[in-house]
Write an enzyme that holds these catalytic residues in place. Structure first.
Site, PDB file in Angstrom:
ATOM      1  N   GLU A  63       0.829  -1.214   0.000  1.00 31.77           N
ATOM      2  CA  GLU A  63       0.000   0.000   0.000  1.00 31.77           C
ATOM      3  C   GLU A  63       0.859   1.257   0.000  1.00 31.77           C
ATOM      4  OE1 GLU A  63      -2.900  -0.459   3.129  1.00 31.77           O
ATOM      5  OE2 GLU A  63      -3.924  -2.048   2.017  1.00 31.77           O
ATOM      6  N   CYS A  72      -2.192  -4.944  -5.403  1.00 28.94           N
ATOM      7  CA  CYS A  72      -2.680  -6.171  -4.766  1.00 28.94           C
ATOM      8  C   CYS A  72      -1.611  -7.262  -4.794  1.00 28.94           C
ATOM      9  CB  CYS A  72      -3.901  -6.693  -5.516  1.00 28.94           C
ATOM     10  SG  CYS A  72      -5.356  -5.653  -5.420  1.00 28.94           S
ATOM     11  N   GLU A  74      -1.960 -10.385  -5.720  1.00 30.58           N
ATOM     12  CA  GLU A  74      -2.013 -11.218  -6.923  1.00 30.58           C
ATOM     13  C   GLU A  74      -1.150 -10.629  -8.033  1.00 30.58           C
ATOM     14  OE1 GLU A  74      -4.491 -10.169  -5.064  1.00 30.58           O
ATOM     15  OE2 GLU A  74      -6.258 -11.448  -5.203  1.00 30.58           O
ATOM     16  N   CYS A 111      -9.862  -8.805  -6.782  1.00 25.66           N
ATOM     17  CA  CYS A 111     -10.541  -7.655  -7.386  1.00 25.66           C
ATOM     18  C   CYS A 111     -10.593  -7.806  -8.908  1.00 25.66           C
ATOM     19  CB  CYS A 111      -9.835  -6.359  -7.000  1.00 25.66           C
ATOM     20  SG  CYS A 111      -8.308  -6.046  -7.910  1.00 25.66           S
TER      21      CYS A 111
HETATM   22  N1  THU Z   1      -6.138  -6.742  -1.897  1.00 26.31           N
HETATM   23  C1  THU Z   1      -5.320  -7.693  -2.434  1.00 26.31           C
HETATM   24  O1  THU Z   1      -4.093  -7.629  -2.325  1.00 26.31           O
HETATM   25  N2  THU Z   1      -5.904  -8.707  -3.108  1.00 26.31           N
HETATM   26  C2  THU Z   1      -7.251  -8.909  -3.218  1.00 26.31           C
HETATM   27  O2  THU Z   1      -7.672  -9.895  -3.818  1.00 26.31           O
HETATM   28  C3  THU Z   1      -8.177  -7.948  -2.614  1.00 26.31           C
HETATM   29  C4  THU Z   1      -7.566  -6.731  -2.021  1.00 26.31           C
HETATM   30  C5  THU Z   1      -5.503  -5.665  -1.116  1.00 26.31           C
HETATM   31  C6  THU Z   1      -5.514  -4.309  -1.731  1.00 26.31           C
HETATM   32  C7  THU Z   1      -5.400  -3.422  -0.497  1.00 26.31           C
HETATM   33  O3  THU Z   1      -4.042  -3.329  -0.129  1.00 26.31           O
HETATM   34  C8  THU Z   1      -6.132  -4.203   0.572  1.00 26.31           C
HETATM   35  O4  THU Z   1      -6.163  -5.549   0.121  1.00 26.31           O
HETATM   36  C9  THU Z   1      -7.547  -3.731   0.857  1.00 26.31           C
HETATM   37  O5  THU Z   1      -8.287  -3.630  -0.284  1.00 26.31           O
END
Ligand code: THU
Length: 160
Positions: A63, A72, A74, A111
């Site tokens: 983040e 993310c 993935e 997502c």
């Molecule tokens: N996030 C992921 O890394 N993967 C997902 O499949 C869903 C969301 C992360 C993005 C952000 O850092 C946090 O989770 C909250 O959305």
């Protein structure tokens, strides 16, 4: 008007029902949550990618104070794998998420942007990616991105 019915078939498995290989990938994704940097959401996500030679590349969400600049787990894992071993197709991807020490009960749901990237990696190597989404209540298994992202934008659309 025509109706177009879309059917999605996925499996929900217990860890014990998975092959040793799949289980190891899920464990790698759980472990990868330790690399998460999530001071804003406190939502720790790990991803593990298995390549054709059996090796595993992991990633975790990263983040940033400028929220959209983060990435993310993935995509972190998939892009790292493709950048490090561009000649090795991605075979499978596992994802796990926790809040504090507690992993989610329900399988994490990637997502839309990550689903699109998984689709792009499938196209790049010409084969579906086995997806394992971990939850303590069960692991959602999808053979390829298609059930999770029907009607997606693909290479071919650029040519039409
Ligand atoms: N996030 C992921 O890394 N993967 C997902 O499949 C869903 C969301 C992360 C993005 C952000 O850092 C946090 O989770 C909250 O959305």
């Amino acid at each position: 008007m025509k109706e177009y019915r879309i059917e999605a078939v996925v499996q929900i498995c217990q860890m014990a029902e998975l092959s040793e290989e799949d289980r190891a990938l899920v464990e790698a994704a759980k472990q990868a949550t330790c690399g998460s940097y999530a001071p804003y959401s406190k939502f720790l996500v790990g991803a593990a990618v298995r390549l054709q030679d059996g090796s595993i590349v992991v990633g975790a969400n990263q983040e940033n104070a400028a929220y959209p600049s983060g990435l993310c787990a993935e995509r972190t894992a998939l892009f790292a794998a493709c950048a490090r071993q561009p000649g090795l197709p991605v075979v499978s991807l596992a994802v796990a998420a926790r809040k504090g020490k507690r992993f989610l009960a329900q399988p994490i749901s990637p997502c839309g942007a990550c689903r699109q990237v998984i689709s792009g990696v499938e196209e790049r190597y010409g084969a579906p990616i086995r997806i394992l989404l971990y939850g303590t209540d069960g692991v959602l298994v999808s053979d390829g991105i298609s059930p999770l992202l029907p009607l997606r934008f693909v290479n071919e659309d650029l040519k039409s």
